[in-house]
Scaffold this motif. Structure first.
Motif: not given
Lengths: 183, 206
Positions: B39, B59-60, B150-151, B156
């Motif tokens: 992040d 969600k991503g 994608q989370k 991620n």
């Protein structure tokens, strides 16, 4: 396999002359003919345009020469910066069987506006070809598996070996790499 | 004094690590498919700091390294905006990051980014990689360069790396929409088929 020869300037000129003739029939004939002469004397560079299939032969020439293939574009600042070094290799290594090929990735609509004027302005002596193949994902790995697609990028090869460089060069670095291919 | 020790030991660690990695002939470092992406906290053109963690409902992400000055990036501006319009509401917003050194490329300064975003009506955040710390971690080499994340519980996760589609010149002639295909697959809980693609782009200016 097809090759487009980009000669639109000449075509444009003819259209322009025709246009002039239509618009103004009194225009003296000598003027247009003088212009045409000037045009011929100017010796505008012509760029051959290839799709990757047609271009690929330049990456696989099996003779006794060393090929230095540089991927560039007029809009790519680091490419323009290193171009004189490739021109210097062309000039200084002519007698050592080294051939420089400058592969322009300019957009086709820029050939007349940017690429050809650039070649004229800088009096490029190395051979320039234009590679126009939008599906770059299909052909980038065929140039080199190592290539992410960023330019400038350079491939140096002879019939025995090849090396790929996704980087900018200064003259010394480029000379060192070219010398590795000269026995 | 404590700080000095910290710095020295950090340097020593960096040297140690580089001593082991220099010999490795690896042209492209950075993330591979399946890696967990870092992040960041980067400044948006509106002056606010943006992190992936701010997007609690996402969600991503469609993280795109792009800029004002690269003709390839410019050719994709409208398509990047379209991606955000299509996927932000579905949980995959576009996060654009401008990675260039603006001393080398003044056309990518924050004011220029603001002007471009305004002119083009960008609805996605357009962040500046101040100090150029983030793009090397991702392994971006050029603009545009896309990472679909994608989370997951682990963080991620990188699911797709590469180009937006297979025709930079002409949107109408595109036959493979790589990013859309990847996000569509993720939204359906499926595996991304084409995970990595390549495209010509402008070297990130350092």
């Amino acid at each position: 396999m097809y090759i487009f020869i980009v000669m639109n300037i000449r075509v444009l000129f003819i259209v322009f002359v025709l246009f002039l003739n239509c618009k103004n029939e009194n225009k003296p004939q000598e003027i247009t003919s003088t212009k045409e002469k000037e045009y011929v004397l100017e010796d505008k560079p012509i760029v051959e345009e290839y799709d990757f299939n047609a271009f690929e032969k330049f990456l696989n020439i099996k003779d006794d020469k060393v090929y230095v293939v540089n991927f560039w574009a007029t809009w790519c600042a680091p490419c323009i910066k290193e171009l004189p070094y490739f021109e210097a290799i062309h000039e200084n290594y002519k007698n050592k069987n080294v051939v420089v090929l400058l592969v322009s990735l300019d957009f086709p609509k820029q050939y007349q506006k940017k690429l050809i004027p650039f070649m004229q302005k800088h009096k490029l002596k190395s051979k320039v070809v234009a590679l126009n193949d939008p599906d770059s994902n299909s052909w980038i790995p065929k140039v080199s598996e190592e290539w992410s697609g960023a330019i400038p990028a350079t491939l140096i090869y002879n019939k025995e070996k090849r090396a790929f460089y996704e980087q900018s060069f200064n003259y010394e670095e480029l000379k060192t790499e070219v010398n590795r291919f000269i026995n | 004094m404590k700080k000095a020790i910290k710095i020295v030991s950090a340097l020593a660690i960096v040297l140690l690590i580089s001593a082991f990695t220099v010999s490795k002939v690896s042209v492209h470092s950075g993330y591979k498919i399946g890696d967990i992406a870092t992040d960041f906290s980067l400044k948006n053109i509106d002056g606010k700091m943006v992190s992936l963690a701010d997007y609690t409902d996402a969600k991503g992400f469609i993280v795109i390294f792009t800029c004002n000055t690269c003709p390839y990036a410019v050719a994709y501006e409208d398509r990047i905006e379209a991606l955000n319009k299509k996927y932000a509401d579905k949980g995959y917003p576009v996060i654009a990051i401008m990675p260039n050194n603006t001393d080398v490329q003044p056309g990518d300064r924050l004011e220029a980014m603001q002007a471009r975003a305004k002119a083009k009506g960008f609805t996605f955040p357009y962040l500046k990689d101040e100090g150029q710390k983030i793009y090397p971690q991702y392994g971006a080499t050029k603009t545009p360069h896309v990472y679909v994340l994608q989370k997951t519980k682990k963080g991620n996760q990188v699911k797709y790396i590469g180009a937006i589609d297979d025709n930079y010149q002409d949107e109408a002639s595109v036959s493979k929409k790589y990013v859309e295909n990847a996000v569509d697959a993720l939204l359906l809980g499926k595996e991304v088929e084409e995970k990595e693609t390549r495209a010509i782009g402008c070297t990130i200016k350092v």
